[in-house]
Enzyme design. Structure first.
Site: not given
Length: 723
Positions: A264, A467
């Site tokens: 990542d 969100e």
């Protein structure tokens, strides 16, 4: 011989000469031969730069620049105009593997067309390549996680089925070439908190690891996903991108994964800046490569040169990692003549085509979940007056979620409803309130209009502003997580005002990508429709549901608790008390739940065997009947309860099928229950097939009293014994 023939011959001889000198450019050579030849020509410095997401060109070898970072969560993202499909959680709500594959096939068509056009123009930008870091198959274990919208929900079986179908559509079915490369992320045990992800240690028992967090990854590896992305966090005290357990023992040795592993972005820096498991960069990059991280999303891998000098790693180990990585580029045909790949001629006309827009609408229609309907829907489209209000009615953000593309024709919910009503009917719109804060102007021109209308649509909920991933949800005080489970207070106050004294119909349309507290919304509204982030055709799809062109058929891929009081602490990765499989408290809405405009009944369940040996497969069968007045699709769901030990799930989804039934029509539905579907995981993490009694339930939602109280069909059940 004329000049043109001489020139052509010269060019052919030149190309032949280059290919003779560079075996890696000859498509007739085996891939392993081509990879070894290319690596043998690279210096150590060139090798480590080819292991970074921005891989530079090597002009002396005719090696072009390549950027590995691309996204396609629900359409080609960040790369220009593309079809924007509903967010991933909405695709999970369809419970439809075939639809998932058709969507991802459309996405990969558009990706190839965009790449082909970029190559003609000489563009080589980030997000413009063919290696896509999707899908996100983490388990949505806690509603607070802002990135749960990127997943297919809380269930490992549903996630596995949708995930496998999705990567198959992305990667294509040509045995010699990848259409695009898919990537299973984030490996593993990764679902918040966002704020702590660069230093957090997720602790999971062997049982939870193998029973919940790993099955989807295993399924995608078995389906030959090309890449796996390791996560930022630590799992059981090992950094995921340097984990002996996850990367060496499980991924490579046990599952025999042969593709490449990518970190990542920035995860290698976290080794020494966040987790502090190594003193610095050379140690970090050596640890990552030694455990099989072939591609560095970041700029840390040049430190491998220093690591070699210090004896932390050998050049041979670097060659092995680079060889794994380069195979992907060869499978994509990046070093081959254009005519060699069947995907190089996909035209730009497929991008946001009529067919793809229709598919985006189909996904939206099948994902929308009807949560409540008190003799309200479907509506006529020729009533005297309609009123639409709420912060998300005209919001494009409410259509997209995160990791999205752009599109010149977005159908907001306001536009969809407006386009569906008949001439002669009135329609008015005012936003009424802001998304998450009180209005500065106290004058209210909205609630009076609502009381004067036959029906009021209140489009509320959340968007990607509240969100998402850290850094993206710019209105979130918690790095994209939602540590307050409630809807913004101003929205509930607004709905109360709309309802007070209003005897006409009130329909709440909810947008968002995660569970939220809808208890009071359920009480106040006559109907509640969950639209998720429904994509470019979202408004038109919502209108088709509201006005009865299509019966709703979406099902919840995640449990909606009544409150956070029903959940364990966010940082606790134990599955005890989480998701429909382990939660003992009564939720607001159950996993698999969703209403229809029709009604369905299930006949008695029959099993082909009542007692079996451990290697046998049995058939479970029932008859499903549409007992209502409207054609619709029922999502038939199979749940199995294994012999109970203290920590086994109450029941687990093990099969699902979409069945289209006309009014009054019946259809026989069968499921094969194989030994793999009966297995449990013991405390040591081993799969076991227990002897004893198994309960099978087939119905339209997860089996619970709450599902029935909300109007789900009564399930049918049976038992068999494994000897």
């Amino acid at each position: 011989m004329n000049k043109h023939k001489i020139l052509l011959l010269t060019l052919l001889l030149s190309v032949t000469s280059v290919r003779a000198q560079n075996a890696y450019l000859d498509p007739f050579n085996p891939t392993d031969v081509r990879v070894r030849d290319l690596i043998s020509k690279l210096t150590l410095e060139e090798k480590v730069h080819q292991m970074m997401d921005v891989s530079p060109s090597v002009p002396r070898l005719n090696l072009p620049k390549y950027n590995w970072w691309n996204e396609a969560l629900h359409g080609v993202a960040r790369s220009g105009v593309a079809t924007i499909f509903p967010q991933a959680i909405a695709l999970g709500a369809t419970f439809d593997q075939d639809l998932a594959k058709r969507e991802s096939t459309a996405i990969s068509d558009e990706a190839r067309a965009m790449y082909n056009a970029a190559m003609v123009n000489g563009y080589n930008e980030k997000y413009g390549g063919l290696t896509f870091w999707t899908p996100n198959i983490n388990i949505f274990r806690d509603p607070r996680w802002g990135r749960g919208q990127e997943t297919y929900g809380e269930d490992p079986f549903l996630t596995s089925q949708i995930g496998v179908a999705f990567i198959q559509g992305l990667q294509g079915d040509d045995p010699e070439h990848l259409k695009v490369a898919a990537c299973a992320k984030h490996f593993a045990v990764h679902s918040g908190p966002e704020r702590l992800r660069h230093s957090f240690n997720a602790i999971a028992s062997p049982k939870d690891l193998r029973e919940t967090y790993l099955p989807a990854f295993k399924a995608l590896v078995n389906a030959r996903v090309e890449a796996v992305m390791c996560a930022y966090n630590r799992t059981n005290s090992e950094v995921c991108c340097g984990s002996n357990l996850l990367l060496d023992q499980i991924l490579r040795d046990e599952w025999h994964f042969t593709g490449h592993v990518v970190s990542d972005c920035g995860a290698i820096v976290d080794f020494y800046m966040g987790h502090k498991v190594v003193p610095g960069q050379p140690e970090a990059v050596a640890l990552a490569v030694k455990h099989g991280v072939d591609l560095n999303c970041g700029d840390e891998y040049p430190a491998l040169i220093e690591a070699v000098k210090r004896g932390l790693i050998t050049e041979k180990e670097i060659d092995k990692a680079l060889a794994t990585l380069l195979k992907t580029r060869f499978k994509l045909g990046l070093f081959d003549p254009k005519q060699n790949s069947p995907y190089n001629n996909i035209p730009v006309s497929v991008i946001n085509s009529t067919d793809h827009r229709a598919l985006a609408k189909e996904v939206a229609l099948k994902s929308i979940v009807l949560l409540k309907n008190e003799k309200c829907l479907p509506l006529k489209n020729n009533l005297s007056k309609y009123y639409i209000t709420g912060p998300n009615a005209a919001s494009v953000d409410a259509l997209m979620g995160n990791y999205y593309g752009v599109n010149p024709h977005m159908s907001t919910i306001l536009e969809g409803i407006a386009g569906a009503i008949q001439p002669g009917s009135q329609m008015q719109y005012k936003p009424g309130i802001l998304l998450d804060r009180d209005n500065n102007n106290p004058i209210d021109w909205t609630t009076g209009d609502a009381k004067a209308s036959d029906v009021t649509f209140v489009v509320m909920g959340i968007t990607g502003l509240l969100e998402g991933e850290e850094g993206e949800a710019i209105a979130s005080p918690n790095y994209g997580d939602r540590l307050d489970y409630n809807l913004p207070k101003n929205q509930i106050d607004f709905l109360r005002k709309i309802r007070k004294g209003n005897k006409n119909k009130v329909v709440a349309i909810i947008t968002g990508g995660s569970p939220m507290n809808l208890s009071e919304v359920h009480e106040l509204a006559d109907a509640v429709l969950l639209a998720w982030y429904p994509g470019e055709e979202g408004g038109n799809a919502v209108a088709d549901i509201l006005f009865g062109k299509v019966s709703p058929s979406g099902r919840l891929p995640v449990t909606f608790p009544k409150s956070f009081a029903q959940l364990p602490p966010y940082e606790d990765y134990s599955m005890k008390g989480r998701t429909y499989r382990y939660m003992t408290a009564e939720p607001m809405y159950t996993f698999g739940y969703g209403l229809s405009y029709s009604t369905y009944t299930y006949s008695s369940l029959t099993l082909s065997e009542k007692q079996i040996k451990k290697n046998m497969t049995i058939i479970a069968e029932t008859m499903v009947t549409n007992t209502g007045k409207m054609e619709g699709e029922e999502v038939v769901q199979l749940y199995i309860t294994v012999p109970q030990t203290e920590k086994n799930p109450q029941y687990s989804l093990k099969g699902f099928k979409r069945v289209n039934l006309k009014a009054g029509e019946s259809r026989k539905v069968q499921f094969q229950i194989t030994p793999d579907l009966m297995k449990s995981v013991d405390a040591n993490g081993s799969e076991v097939l227990l002897s004893g009694s198994y309960v099978v339930r087939i119905g339209g939602a997860s089996p619970s009293k709450r599902s029935l109280s909300l109007g789900a069909a009564i399930p049918t059940q049976g038992k068999f014994i494994v000897r």
